[in-house]
Design an enzyme around this catalytic site. Structure first.
Site, PDB file in Angstrom:
ATOM      1  N   ASN A 167      72.455  76.442  40.802  1.00 30.34           N
ATOM      2  CA  ASN A 167      73.216  75.928  39.658  1.00 30.34           C
ATOM      3  C   ASN A 167      72.363  74.843  39.005  1.00 30.34           C
ATOM      4  O   ASN A 167      72.250  73.746  39.535  1.00 30.34           O
ATOM      5  CB  ASN A 167      74.550  75.353  40.174  1.00 30.34           C
ATOM      6  CG  ASN A 167      75.323  74.623  39.087  1.00 30.34           C
ATOM      7  OD1 ASN A 167      75.022  74.743  37.902  1.00 30.34           O
ATOM      8  ND2 ASN A 167      76.330  73.854  39.494  1.00 30.34           N
ATOM      9  N   TRP A 168      71.772  75.204  37.863  1.00 32.18           N
ATOM     10  CA  TRP A 168      70.846  74.261  37.219  1.00 32.18           C
ATOM     11  C   TRP A 168      71.587  73.149  36.477  1.00 32.18           C
ATOM     12  O   TRP A 168      70.973  72.226  35.963  1.00 32.18           O
ATOM     13  CB  TRP A 168      69.917  75.011  36.255  1.00 32.18           C
ATOM     14  CG  TRP A 168      69.002  75.994  36.938  1.00 32.18           C
ATOM     15  CD1 TRP A 168      68.921  76.249  38.281  1.00 32.18           C
ATOM     16  CD2 TRP A 168      68.038  76.864  36.324  1.00 32.18           C
ATOM     17  NE1 TRP A 168      67.974  77.218  38.532  1.00 32.18           N
ATOM     18  CE2 TRP A 168      67.411  77.612  37.347  1.00 32.18           C
ATOM     19  CE3 TRP A 168      67.641  77.087  34.995  1.00 32.18           C
ATOM     20  CZ2 TRP A 168      66.420  78.562  37.090  1.00 32.18           C
ATOM     21  CZ3 TRP A 168      66.660  78.031  34.727  1.00 32.18           C
ATOM     22  CH2 TRP A 168      66.050  78.761  35.768  1.00 32.18           C
ATOM     23  N   LYS A 169      72.874  73.268  36.350  1.00 32.34           N
ATOM     24  CA  LYS A 169      73.722  72.283  35.651  1.00 32.34           C
ATOM     25  C   LYS A 169      73.171  72.017  34.241  1.00 32.34           C
ATOM     26  O   LYS A 169      72.575  72.911  33.650  1.00 32.34           O
ATOM     27  CB  LYS A 169      73.835  70.998  36.468  1.00 32.34           C
ATOM     28  CG  LYS A 169      74.272  71.254  37.909  1.00 32.34           C
ATOM     29  CD  LYS A 169      74.760  70.009  38.602  1.00 32.34           C
ATOM     30  CE  LYS A 169      75.031  70.315  40.062  1.00 32.34           C
ATOM     31  NZ  LYS A 169      75.727  69.234  40.739  1.00 32.34           N
ATOM     32  N   HIS A 183      83.946  74.662  39.106  1.00 30.34           N
ATOM     33  CA  HIS A 183      83.070  73.694  39.780  1.00 30.34           C
ATOM     34  C   HIS A 183      83.755  72.323  39.746  1.00 30.34           C
ATOM     35  O   HIS A 183      84.429  71.981  38.775  1.00 30.34           O
ATOM     36  CB  HIS A 183      81.709  73.639  39.077  1.00 30.34           C
ATOM     37  CG  HIS A 183      80.678  72.866  39.839  1.00 30.34           C
ATOM     38  ND1 HIS A 183      80.645  71.500  39.828  1.00 30.34           N
ATOM     39  CD2 HIS A 183      79.682  73.271  40.649  1.00 30.34           C
ATOM     40  CE1 HIS A 183      79.645  71.090  40.602  1.00 30.34           C
ATOM     41  NE2 HIS A 183      79.053  72.153  41.117  1.00 30.34           N
ATOM     42  N   GLU A 189      82.723  69.500  39.079  1.00 28.04           N
ATOM     43  CA  GLU A 189      82.388  68.680  37.901  1.00 28.04           C
ATOM     44  C   GLU A 189      83.237  69.099  36.700  1.00 28.04           C
ATOM     45  O   GLU A 189      83.586  68.275  35.858  1.00 28.04           O
ATOM     46  CB  GLU A 189      80.879  68.781  37.607  1.00 28.04           C
ATOM     47  CG  GLU A 189      80.074  68.014  38.649  1.00 28.04           C
ATOM     48  CD  GLU A 189      78.666  68.507  38.871  1.00 28.04           C
ATOM     49  OE1 GLU A 189      78.157  69.316  38.072  1.00 28.04           O
ATOM     50  OE2 GLU A 189      78.053  68.086  39.873  1.00 28.04           O
ATOM     51  N   GLU A 215      82.708  73.636  48.413  1.00 31.48           N
ATOM     52  CA  GLU A 215      81.858  72.506  48.038  1.00 31.48           C
ATOM     53  C   GLU A 215      82.654  71.203  48.203  1.00 31.48           C
ATOM     54  O   GLU A 215      83.391  70.806  47.287  1.00 31.48           O
ATOM     55  CB  GLU A 215      81.405  72.645  46.592  1.00 31.48           C
ATOM     56  CG  GLU A 215      80.580  73.883  46.322  1.00 31.48           C
ATOM     57  CD  GLU A 215      79.632  73.666  45.157  1.00 31.48           C
ATOM     58  OE1 GLU A 215      78.432  73.855  45.344  1.00 31.48           O
ATOM     59  OE2 GLU A 215      80.092  73.272  44.077  1.00 31.48           O
ATOM     60  N   GLY A 274      75.555  66.357  45.188  1.00 36.56           N
ATOM     61  CA  GLY A 274      74.636  65.456  44.507  1.00 36.56           C
ATOM     62  C   GLY A 274      74.538  64.097  45.158  1.00 36.56           C
ATOM     63  O   GLY A 274      73.978  63.160  44.568  1.00 36.56           O
ATOM     64  N   SER A 313      74.422  69.268  48.565  1.00 34.80           N
ATOM     65  CA  SER A 313      73.150  68.704  49.038  1.00 34.80           C
ATOM     66  C   SER A 313      72.402  69.635  49.994  1.00 34.80           C
ATOM     67  O   SER A 313      71.797  69.189  50.966  1.00 34.80           O
ATOM     68  CB  SER A 313      73.385  67.326  49.670  1.00 34.80           C
ATOM     69  OG  SER A 313      73.923  66.434  48.711  1.00 34.80           O
ATOM     70  N   GLY A 370      72.587  72.851  43.897  1.00 38.02           N
ATOM     71  CA  GLY A 370      72.417  72.140  42.639  1.00 38.02           C
ATOM     72  C   GLY A 370      71.009  71.592  42.524  1.00 38.02           C
ATOM     73  O   GLY A 370      70.056  72.314  42.228  1.00 38.02           O
ATOM     74  N   GLY A 371      70.862  70.310  42.807  1.00 35.41           N
ATOM     75  CA  GLY A 371      69.597  69.603  42.604  1.00 35.41           C
ATOM     76  C   GLY A 371      68.369  70.330  43.141  1.00 35.41           C
ATOM     77  O   GLY A 371      67.345  70.423  42.455  1.00 35.41           O
TER      78      GLY A 371
HETATM   79  C1  PEP Z   1      76.525  71.935  43.059  1.00 39.11           C
HETATM   80  O1  PEP Z   1      76.419  71.421  41.978  1.00 39.11           O
HETATM   81  O2  PEP Z   1      77.204  72.963  43.177  1.00 39.11           O
HETATM   82  C2  PEP Z   1      75.855  71.318  44.192  1.00 39.11           C
HETATM   83  C3  PEP Z   1      76.149  71.749  45.380  1.00 39.11           C
HETATM   84  O3  PEP Z   1      74.975  70.310  43.906  1.00 39.11           O
HETATM   85  P1  PEP Z   1      73.922  69.626  44.931  1.00 39.11           P
HETATM   86  O4  PEP Z   1      73.238  70.762  45.663  1.00 39.11           O
HETATM   87  O5  PEP Z   1      72.986  68.866  44.063  1.00 39.11           O
HETATM   88  O6  PEP Z   1      74.711  68.783  45.853  1.00 39.11           O
END
Ligand code: PEP
Length: 252
Positions: free
Chosen positions: A9-11, A95, A97, A167, A173, A213, A234-235
């Site tokens: 997920n590049w957000k 999600h 967010e 999640e 994050g 993470s 994500g990141g």
């Molecule tokens: C996400 O945005 O779905 C996520 C899990 O982010 P991160 O891996 O950065 O925690």
């Protein structure tokens, strides 16, 4: 036997040229026999350009959100028909967010899940508790409600095309990962809930991802758990080398 799914997920990161650079790097690194499904979810503006690079690739394309209506006066929104048109295979729905910053409720999430399925796009339904809910031992109640409401009116046949991502919000994050035991306990709980809502067979076929993470160094431990079938990243999905390291560790 469930095939693992590793999704990036590049957000709200990467313009078109950054996205093309990243997908080209991934195409170079991800070759040969891969015993997993790989997915990238770029921002809307880069979806079409990235899709052009995936014609001969095993990497699939996903979006990060969508509206539930097919078309109409919804300024600023993107419909499932538009996503299907540019070749999206998956869409992330609900999600945390989106729930937190854009007030997405379970009812809205449910409309989106249904619209994705109607249009032949696989929804990745995100569920998970806040830190406060975990501290009050409310994680199961929270996730159960998100599942019951998010999956309302979805029949057995369509359920076979749904992916669930667990999640925990406190792990997204933050660099703070759920332990593999915590993550697997919740994945097991999700599968058990789906068994009660649908059937043993549907619950056994359901792909359940963990997100929060995930990185190369913790992927092996998390992905080797019995009820975790992959990761929503994500990141760490923004760096080709790290994302590929997660894939490699997940397959071990
Ligand atoms: C996400 O945005 O779905 C996520 C899990 O982010 P991160 O891996 O950065 O925690």
């Amino acid at each position: 036997m469930r095939t693992k799914l590793i999704a990036g997920n590049w957000k709200m990161n990467n313009n078109v040229s950054d996205s093309l650079k990243l997908v080209n790097e991934l195409n170079d690194l991800i070759k040969g026999e891969i015993n997993a499904e790989i997915l990238v979810c770029p921002p809307f503006t880069a979806l079409y350009a990235v899709k052009q690079k995936l014609e001969n690739s095993i990497i699939k394309l996903g979006a990060q959100n969508m509206h539930f209506e097919s078309n109409g006066a919804f300024t600023g929104e993107i419909s499932p028909i538009m996503l299907k048109d540019i070749g999206a295979d998956f869409v992330i729905i609900g999600h945390s967010e989106r729930r937190q910053y854009f007030n997405e409720t379970d009812d809205l999430v449910n409309l989106k899940v249904k619209a994705a399925l109607t249009n032949g796009i696989k929804p990745i339904l995100c569920v998970g508790e806040t830190l406060e809910q975990r501290e009050r031992n409310m994680q199961e109640e929270t996730v159960k409600n998100q599942l019951i409401n998010g999956l309302k009116d979805i029949d057995d046949k369509n359920m076979n095309n749904v992916v669930v991502a667990y999640e925990p919000i406190w792990a997204i994050g933050t660099g703070r990962t759920a332990t593999s035991i915590q993550a697997n306990e919740m994945a097991y709980f999700i599968r058990d809930t789906i068994k009660d809502l649908y059937s043993l067979n549907i619950s056994q076929n359901l792909l359940i991802l963990y997100g929060g993470s995930v990185k190369g160094s913790n992927a092996k431990e998390l992905m080797s758990q019995s009820d975790i079938d992959g990761a929503l990243v994500g990141g760490a999905s923004l760096k080709a080398g790290e994302f590929v390291s997660i894939i490699q560790n997940a397959m071990q």
